[in-house]
Design a protein around this motif. Sequence first.
Motif, PDB file in Angstrom:
ATOM      1  N   MET A  14      15.508  19.698  11.971  1.00 23.73           N
ATOM      2  CA  MET A  14      15.203  19.861  10.554  1.00 23.73           C
ATOM      3  C   MET A  14      15.674  21.269  11.297  1.00 23.73           C
ATOM      4  O   MET A  14      15.182  22.302  12.782  1.00 23.73           O
ATOM      5  N   LYS A  15      16.451  22.567  11.401  1.00 23.13           N
ATOM      6  CA  LYS A  15      16.381  23.734  11.234  1.00 23.13           C
ATOM      7  C   LYS A  15      14.803  24.170  10.328  1.00 23.13           C
ATOM      8  O   LYS A  15      14.395  23.742   9.234  1.00 23.13           O
ATOM      9  N   LEU A  16      14.240  25.795  10.531  1.00 24.65           N
ATOM     10  CA  LEU A  16      13.649  25.614   9.479  1.00 24.65           C
ATOM     11  C   LEU A  16      13.820  25.821   8.225  1.00 24.65           C
ATOM     12  O   LEU A  16      14.517  26.897   7.859  1.00 24.65           O
ATOM     13  N   PRO A  17      12.911  25.075   7.342  1.00 29.69           N
ATOM     14  CA  PRO A  17      13.286  24.366   6.028  1.00 29.69           C
ATOM     15  C   PRO A  17      13.086  25.638   5.049  1.00 29.69           C
ATOM     16  O   PRO A  17      13.362  25.352   3.690  1.00 29.69           O
ATOM     17  N   GLN A  18      12.782  26.522   5.339  1.00 29.92           N
ATOM     18  CA  GLN A  18      12.230  27.595   4.155  1.00 29.92           C
ATOM     19  C   GLN A  18      12.633  28.758   4.979  1.00 29.92           C
ATOM     20  O   GLN A  18      12.242  28.989   6.172  1.00 29.92           O
ATOM     21  N   PRO A  19      12.532  29.602   4.097  1.00 24.73           N
ATOM     22  CA  PRO A  19      12.375  31.128   4.344  1.00 24.73           C
ATOM     23  C   PRO A  19      10.543  31.783   4.744  1.00 24.73           C
ATOM     24  O   PRO A  19      10.365  31.587   3.669  1.00 24.73           O
ATOM     25  N   ALA A  20      10.342  31.322   5.362  1.00 28.21           N
ATOM     26  CA  ALA A  20       8.828  31.881   6.598  1.00 28.21           C
ATOM     27  C   ALA A  20       8.929  32.812   6.943  1.00 28.21           C
ATOM     28  O   ALA A  20       9.727  33.323   7.943  1.00 28.21           O
ATOM     29  N   GLU A  97      21.834  16.303  13.581  1.00 26.73           N
ATOM     30  CA  GLU A  97      20.582  17.182  13.563  1.00 26.73           C
ATOM     31  C   GLU A  97      20.228  18.543  13.360  1.00 26.73           C
ATOM     32  O   GLU A  97      21.793  19.157  13.291  1.00 26.73           O
ATOM     33  N   ASN A  98      19.417  19.107  13.595  1.00 25.60           N
ATOM     34  CA  ASN A  98      19.383  20.725  13.464  1.00 25.60           C
ATOM     35  C   ASN A  98      20.301  21.022  11.727  1.00 25.60           C
ATOM     36  O   ASN A  98      20.810  21.798  11.537  1.00 25.60           O
ATOM     37  N   TYR A  99      20.207  19.867  10.884  1.00 26.22           N
ATOM     38  CA  TYR A  99      20.670  19.969   9.285  1.00 26.22           C
ATOM     39  C   TYR A  99      20.224  21.423   8.809  1.00 26.22           C
ATOM     40  O   TYR A  99      18.959  21.421   8.957  1.00 26.22           O
ATOM     41  N   ASP A 100      20.454  22.333   8.357  1.00 24.05           N
ATOM     42  CA  ASP A 100      20.360  23.120   7.586  1.00 24.05           C
ATOM     43  C   ASP A 100      19.821  22.484   6.396  1.00 24.05           C
ATOM     44  O   ASP A 100      21.711  22.649   5.065  1.00 24.05           O
ATOM     45  N   TYR A 101      18.858  22.277   5.520  1.00 28.00           N
ATOM     46  CA  TYR A 101      18.687  21.538   4.500  1.00 28.00           C
ATOM     47  C   TYR A 101      18.972  23.061   3.162  1.00 28.00           C
ATOM     48  O   TYR A 101      19.200  22.430   1.832  1.00 28.00           O
ATOM     49  N   VAL A 266      26.390  13.306  -7.914  1.00 28.49           N
ATOM     50  CA  VAL A 266      25.785  13.066  -6.210  1.00 28.49           C
ATOM     51  C   VAL A 266      24.383  12.899  -5.996  1.00 28.49           C
ATOM     52  O   VAL A 266      22.946  13.961  -6.373  1.00 28.49           O
ATOM     53  N   PRO A 267      24.044  11.960  -5.117  1.00 21.56           N
ATOM     54  CA  PRO A 267      22.171  11.893  -4.419  1.00 21.56           C
ATOM     55  C   PRO A 267      21.918  13.833  -4.210  1.00 21.56           C
ATOM     56  O   PRO A 267      22.280  14.095  -3.458  1.00 21.56           O
ATOM     57  N   PHE A 268      19.877  13.598  -4.808  1.00 20.33           N
ATOM     58  CA  PHE A 268      20.088  15.133  -3.940  1.00 20.33           C
ATOM     59  C   PHE A 268      20.181  14.943  -2.526  1.00 20.33           C
ATOM     60  O   PHE A 268      19.348  13.708  -1.914  1.00 20.33           O
ATOM     61  N   PRO A 269      20.477  15.947  -1.867  1.00 17.58           N
ATOM     62  CA  PRO A 269      20.486  15.982  -0.582  1.00 17.58           C
ATOM     63  C   PRO A 269      19.564  15.062   1.021  1.00 17.58           C
ATOM     64  O   PRO A 269      18.347  14.876   0.167  1.00 17.58           O
ATOM     65  N   VAL A 270      19.992  14.493   1.183  1.00 16.27           N
ATOM     66  CA  VAL A 270      19.050  13.839   2.671  1.00 16.27           C
ATOM     67  C   VAL A 270      19.176  15.683   3.142  1.00 16.27           C
ATOM     68  O   VAL A 270      19.683  16.194   3.593  1.00 16.27           O
ATOM     69  N   PRO A 271      17.943  15.504   4.185  1.00 16.91           N
ATOM     70  CA  PRO A 271      16.947  13.940   4.202  1.00 16.91           C
ATOM     71  C   PRO A 271      15.643  14.070   3.308  1.00 16.91           C
ATOM     72  O   PRO A 271      15.058  15.032   3.003  1.00 16.91           O
ATOM     73  N   ARG A 272      15.898  12.553   2.878  1.00 25.00           N
ATOM     74  CA  ARG A 272      14.759  12.706   1.875  1.00 25.00           C
ATOM     75  C   ARG A 272      13.636  11.145   2.391  1.00 25.00           C
ATOM     76  O   ARG A 272      14.231  10.252   2.257  1.00 25.00           O
ATOM     77  N   VAL A 273      12.404  11.267   2.403  1.00 23.85           N
ATOM     78  CA  VAL A 273      11.257  10.538   3.000  1.00 23.85           C
ATOM     79  C   VAL A 273      11.110   9.962   1.965  1.00 23.85           C
ATOM     80  O   VAL A 273      10.589  10.696   1.067  1.00 23.85           O
ATOM     81  N   ARG A 274      10.590   8.601   2.397  1.00 25.57           N
ATOM     82  CA  ARG A 274      10.106   7.892   0.699  1.00 25.57           C
ATOM     83  C   ARG A 274       8.615   8.597   0.558  1.00 25.57           C
ATOM     84  O   ARG A 274       7.899   8.401  -0.740  1.00 25.57           O
TER      85      ARG A 274
END
Length: 495
Positions: A14-20, A97-101, A266-274
């Motif tokens: 992923m890309k950095l998935p939050q304002p940080a 790749e580099n998914y923009d969450y 519509v399911p909640f966006p991937v990526p979702r990990v178990r």
Amino acid sequence: RSFTVGFYPSLVPMKLPQPARWEVCSPEFAKNFTGVGYFFAREIHRTRKIPVGIIHSSVGATYAEAWVSREALQTRMPHDFLDRLADVQQAAGVVPENYDYFADIEKWVATVDPPGAARKYASDPHLDTASWLDMTVPKPWEEAGLPDFDGLVWFRHWIEVPADWAGEDLLLQLSLINDVDVTWFNGSLVGCKQVKGTRNYTLDARLVKPGKNLLTVAVLNREGPGGFCSAPSNMALRQVADGSTLIRIHGTWKVKPAVTIKDIAVPFPVPRVRDYKTITGMYNGMIAPLIPFAIKGTLWYQGESNGPRWLQYRRLLPTLIADWRSRFEVGEFPFLIVSLANNNARQTKPIEPGWAEIRESQWRTARTVPNTGLAMTIDTSDGSNIHPRNKQEVGRRLALVARNKVYGEKDLIYSGPEFIEMQTEAPKHDRIRLYFKQLGGGLMIKPGDSKLAGFAIAGPDKEFVWGDAVIEGDTIVVSSPDVPTPKHVRYGWAW
């Protein structure tokens, strides 16, 4: 300074998935730092007189293979994780790749009942909320007016910010939320997490204005208690520079139930990990977004979850190290390993293993992989907490290793006595002499003890018994009348 990577396990890099952002280590904000990282950085700064930045990316109880890329596991350990890798790859589907969450989160929210209303709910200061419910927050919404509801619920709340807070970074603390939150501040998305837990989001100063500020949270709950489920004291807006000053934000909020879980098309966006132990998940969500930051080195404190597979760990940890070094492209950067602290009862019999095997795998990695080091911590805990409270000593010992191996203080005694070799003693060959380096002021019995304890000895049959151990100069001699021809010695095998 500290940069904390949020908990975002992912099926794809992923890309950095939050304002940080980098946070200054003020006395008030230091409590938000990683404990071991803080004390390590403080010691390096004190002794080397250089500024230190800590990138904090960690999650407790994870497997090491969760922190390794798919390509590295496929290449270096294909037979160990073949089925699990195939399962994750199938679940990932065609996610790029580099998914923009965050971008995908906003797209998803825009489809929810009613479609297109999300932007108004999150940013419109003039939105008519007269028909919305008044609800006490925090309290599970089943107890506060929405019984038997599972699905998406909107929350809006106005926060009065003092004029002298405008233009400052703020810390938003949102209690424990079940399950998923999407959080906006004055219309800007500031956070989203998919697991039950406390939310702490840093608000960029550019988002903060004097007077009324709009906080909007969309909460998706799949089952069980939904919404804000902690104590009122856990909900606040704080100044980052002065963490003791805060605004309480619990109370009566405006709430609108949107759509039930069974009606969300519509399911909640991937990526979702178990779960957080999913293979490659932590690498994808919490290491890949940092690449190619020019890191100086890594502190690695992990191993308990891999304890039952300690022999595999001898190959897995070097695989992880090689993978990260290849990805960050700054050469064979230092990789400093924490040998696990004690969390088991002291041995009563000399055959109990404890975490000895996983510690040995860590030790072998430090001996065989270039530019690595090991900080021993087996004596730093009282054995009752898997997360020992004495972070200061762990950080100090890591700093000693770094000062020697990274900063070139070659004369520094950076660890306790380190085993070199052993020899059986002639002429009877009925005892074993152990040799050490890193002796500092010499070998000694722990104050208060009458003799050395914790040594076990065995013959060729590896049937261990307690050994009699004595210090002779810079060596230790171990023997037992029950082992006439000793071949093996252990020390501190349980704990």
